[in-house]
Motif scaffolding. Structure first.
Motif, PDB file in Angstrom:
ATOM      1  N   LYS A 200      42.991  59.475   8.909  1.00  0.00           N
ATOM      2  CA  LYS A 200      42.421  60.133   8.058  1.00  0.00           C
ATOM      3  C   LYS A 200      42.869  60.128   6.782  1.00  0.00           C
ATOM      4  O   LYS A 200      41.935  60.041   5.830  1.00  0.00           O
ATOM      5  CB  LYS A 200      42.792  61.754   8.763  1.00  0.00           C
ATOM      6  CG  LYS A 200      42.181  62.958   7.899  1.00  0.00           C
ATOM      7  CD  LYS A 200      42.992  63.266   6.590  1.00  0.00           C
ATOM      8  CE  LYS A 200      44.362  63.821   7.032  1.00  0.00           C
ATOM      9  NZ  LYS A 200      44.592  65.055   8.017  1.00  0.00           N
ATOM     10  N   ILE A 204      40.254  59.082   3.481  1.00  0.00           N
ATOM     11  CA  ILE A 204      39.900  59.676   2.173  1.00  0.00           C
ATOM     12  C   ILE A 204      40.416  58.972   1.283  1.00  0.00           C
ATOM     13  O   ILE A 204      39.720  59.247   0.182  1.00  0.00           O
ATOM     14  CB  ILE A 204      40.723  61.219   2.246  1.00  0.00           C
ATOM     15  CG1 ILE A 204      39.831  62.092   1.533  1.00  0.00           C
ATOM     16  CG2 ILE A 204      42.039  61.348   2.056  1.00  0.00           C
ATOM     17  CD1 ILE A 204      38.394  62.459   1.942  1.00  0.00           C
ATOM     18  N   VAL A 283      42.306  67.727   0.115  1.00  0.00           N
ATOM     19  CA  VAL A 283      42.201  67.786   1.552  1.00  0.00           C
ATOM     20  C   VAL A 283      42.405  69.275   1.845  1.00  0.00           C
ATOM     21  O   VAL A 283      43.249  69.766   1.876  1.00  0.00           O
ATOM     22  CB  VAL A 283      42.986  66.703   2.150  1.00  0.00           C
ATOM     23  CG1 VAL A 283      42.991  66.859   3.830  1.00  0.00           C
ATOM     24  CG2 VAL A 283      42.946  65.410   1.854  1.00  0.00           C
ATOM     25  N   GLY A 312      37.694  62.183  -3.633  1.00  0.00           N
ATOM     26  CA  GLY A 312      37.928  62.161  -2.043  1.00  0.00           C
ATOM     27  C   GLY A 312      38.141  63.572  -1.691  1.00  0.00           C
ATOM     28  O   GLY A 312      39.060  64.184  -2.089  1.00  0.00           O
ATOM     29  N   GLN A 314      37.979  66.383   1.251  1.00  0.00           N
ATOM     30  CA  GLN A 314      38.065  66.836   2.941  1.00  0.00           C
ATOM     31  C   GLN A 314      37.889  68.435   2.961  1.00  0.00           C
ATOM     32  O   GLN A 314      38.682  69.113   2.413  1.00  0.00           O
ATOM     33  CB  GLN A 314      39.171  66.401   3.717  1.00  0.00           C
ATOM     34  CG  GLN A 314      38.905  66.768   5.281  1.00  0.00           C
ATOM     35  CD  GLN A 314      39.815  65.942   6.067  1.00  0.00           C
ATOM     36  OE1 GLN A 314      40.107  64.592   5.623  1.00  0.00           O
ATOM     37  NE2 GLN A 314      40.557  66.534   6.884  1.00  0.00           N
ATOM     38  N   ARG A 364      29.794  60.521   3.059  1.00  0.00           N
ATOM     39  CA  ARG A 364      30.445  61.544   3.701  1.00  0.00           C
ATOM     40  C   ARG A 364      30.469  60.943   5.243  1.00  0.00           C
ATOM     41  O   ARG A 364      29.654  60.386   5.985  1.00  0.00           O
ATOM     42  CB  ARG A 364      29.843  62.849   3.724  1.00  0.00           C
ATOM     43  CG  ARG A 364      28.419  62.885   4.670  1.00  0.00           C
ATOM     44  CD  ARG A 364      27.739  64.360   4.161  1.00  0.00           C
ATOM     45  NE  ARG A 364      26.653  64.648   5.172  1.00  0.00           N
ATOM     46  CZ  ARG A 364      25.741  65.693   4.853  1.00  0.00           C
ATOM     47  NH1 ARG A 364      25.857  66.610   3.775  1.00  0.00           N
ATOM     48  NH2 ARG A 364      24.929  65.905   5.612  1.00  0.00           N
ATOM     49  N   GLN A 422      34.503  64.521   5.447  1.00  0.00           N
ATOM     50  CA  GLN A 422      35.365  63.803   4.461  1.00  0.00           C
ATOM     51  C   GLN A 422      34.075  63.205   3.530  1.00  0.00           C
ATOM     52  O   GLN A 422      33.037  62.728   3.886  1.00  0.00           O
ATOM     53  CB  GLN A 422      36.185  62.624   5.121  1.00  0.00           C
ATOM     54  CG  GLN A 422      37.204  62.970   5.672  1.00  0.00           C
ATOM     55  CD  GLN A 422      38.304  61.639   6.047  1.00  0.00           C
ATOM     56  OE1 GLN A 422      37.788  60.709   5.825  1.00  0.00           O
ATOM     57  NE2 GLN A 422      39.512  61.824   5.956  1.00  0.00           N
TER      58      GLN A 422
END
Length: 428
Positions: A200, A204, A283, A312, A314, A364, A422
């Motif tokens: 993960k 990202i 994130v 980036g 999330q 995405r 993301q």
């Protein structure tokens, strides 16, 4: 089970910021008013009628004292055992969006498969109560968000403190070794949570184009897992948090990982950030911003990004129509877990980007099913290590609160009521 009322814990000041809103303090075993069900006989009767009508068509079995059973579930379906019906319906009638979870916290009802039970409820969340009654409830019955939980600079610090500063040791007990408190991304055929979290983070960072020699800004440090991985790519990282406890542990973990010379952890709000960066990453932090500050947050991403850079992002999301009708609601999650939180929709993110920035969503990916798996693993680890959690000073009420929180969220992601994306943001 410890259920104190309004008395402060020894050595700690009473937290009455208004005359009507006294805060739960889970880390101290303080649960204001939780021990006594509300007295609301008319509302309780209405709640019971609505509940029985809704459950009749759900694939669950609801069992009452004395053996009465309702629900459309078969012998293998999840069981909800209502131990104290009068208290359960009183709580549900007084505050439906809070009382259901509070009833679980005090043992008014139990289940041996909490996520499995909550999943069909989540799948029909918008239709369990007739829309006309939902509108009446919002106007006349349901609690509204406390004014002091607005995410101003001061309010954000208090809201974050109430959740993320419960105990670093608590989070370490159920998270993986990266201490990532966000959705993992599982590879096909793998059930390894650590590998899912590393995947993960790499996903990202790739969307933000992070590579050797870059200066990266991270908004929302967590406990340093993403900053560590970015630094190992050769980047220099400035990461922002408003939690002193997180800052201290993140710095220790960065030093242990041998990357402290490449990462600066600042105790700073995103609104106070300055400078220009080759990439920006954030994130699962936008959920703590609040709708009134979304323009400021997205504008900050744009303002802090150098020309040619990428963001980036999330973000947990929910359907736009549900977000619109529920954004002012005050729910169990707000009261006990994430004060001031609001989950955006993809549409609201895109509209804020278009209105307040030069950015757009260039790519995405959805990790919704992966979040359900992540939450399931967290819940299992939390329950397996409950003795260690209890040794930190948390009581039985907290155990049931945390179990309900993780199971409730897992159910939402299982049925797609919640999703997480993301997103790679680039300039238009």
């Amino acid at each position: 089970m410890t259920m104190q009322h309004d008395a402060p814990a020894p050595g700690r000041p009473r937290d009455d910021r208004t005359n009507t809103h006294t805060l739960p303090r889970p880390s101290e075993g303080v649960w204001p008013g939780l021990a006594t069900p509300p007295v609301a006989p008319v509302k309780a009767r209405i709640a019971e009628s609505l509940f029985r009508n809704a459950v009749r068509s759900l694939p669950v079995r609801v069992v009452f004292p004395g053996g009465e059973r309702i629900g459309a579930g078969g012998p293998d379906s999840p069981v909800m055992r209502i131990e104290r019906p009068a208290a359960f319906f009183a709580r549900l009638g007084a505050h439906s969006k809070i009382g259901f979870g509070e009833s679980y916290m005090v043992g008014d009802w139990t289940s041996t498969d909490l996520p499995g039970l909550l999943t069909p409820f989540a799948a029909t969340l918008s239709t369990l109560v007739p829309p006309a009654l939902q509108r009446v409830a919002r106007r006349r019955v349901e609690a509204r968000r406390p004014r002091e939980e607005v995410n101003s600079l001061e309010g954000s610090r208090e809201n974050i403190h109430r959740h993320y500063d419960l105990s670093n040791d608590l989070f370490a007990l159920f998270l993986d070794d990266t201490m990532s408190y966000s959705a993992g991304w599982f590879a096909d055929g793998s059930d390894d949570l650590l590998l899912a979290q590393e995947r993960k983070i790499d996903g990202i960072l790739d969307m933000a184009g992070v590579r050797d020699g870059m200066h990266v800004l991270e908004i929302g440090t967590g406990w340093g897992g993403l900053a560590t991985r970015a630094a190992r790519r050769g980047a220099r990282v400035t990461t922002l948090t408003i939690s002193k406890e997180q800052q201290q542990l993140a710095e220790a973990r960065l030093a242990e990982a041998g990357v402290a010379d490449r990462v600066q952890v600042l105790l700073r709000d995103y609104r106070e950030a300055r400078g220009a960066y080759d990439a920006v990453v954030s994130v699962e932090m936008v959920e703590a911003v609040g709708a009134e500050y979304w323009p400021t947050y997205f504008a900050a991403l744009d303002r802090l990004l150098k020309p040619g850079g990428r963001v980036g992002l999330q973000a947990i999301t929910m359907p736009h129509d549900r977000m619109v009708v529920s954004q002012d609601d005050y729910t169990w999650i707000h009261k006990y877990v994430f004060p001031g939180g609001l989950i955006p929709s993809v549409t609201s993110i895109e509209r804020n980007l278009a209105a307040d920035t030069t950015l757009h969503v260039a790519e995405r990916r959805s990790l919704g099913p992966d979040y359900a798996r992540t939450l399931g693993r967290w819940r299992e680890r939390f329950l397996d290590r409950w003795d260690d959690v209890a040794a930190l000073g948390f009581d039985e009420t907290f155990r049931r609160m945390w179990e309900f929180y993780l199971g409730y969220c897992e159910a939402g992601f299982r049925v797609g009521y919640l999703d997480v994306f993301q997103m790679g943001l680039a300039r238009r």
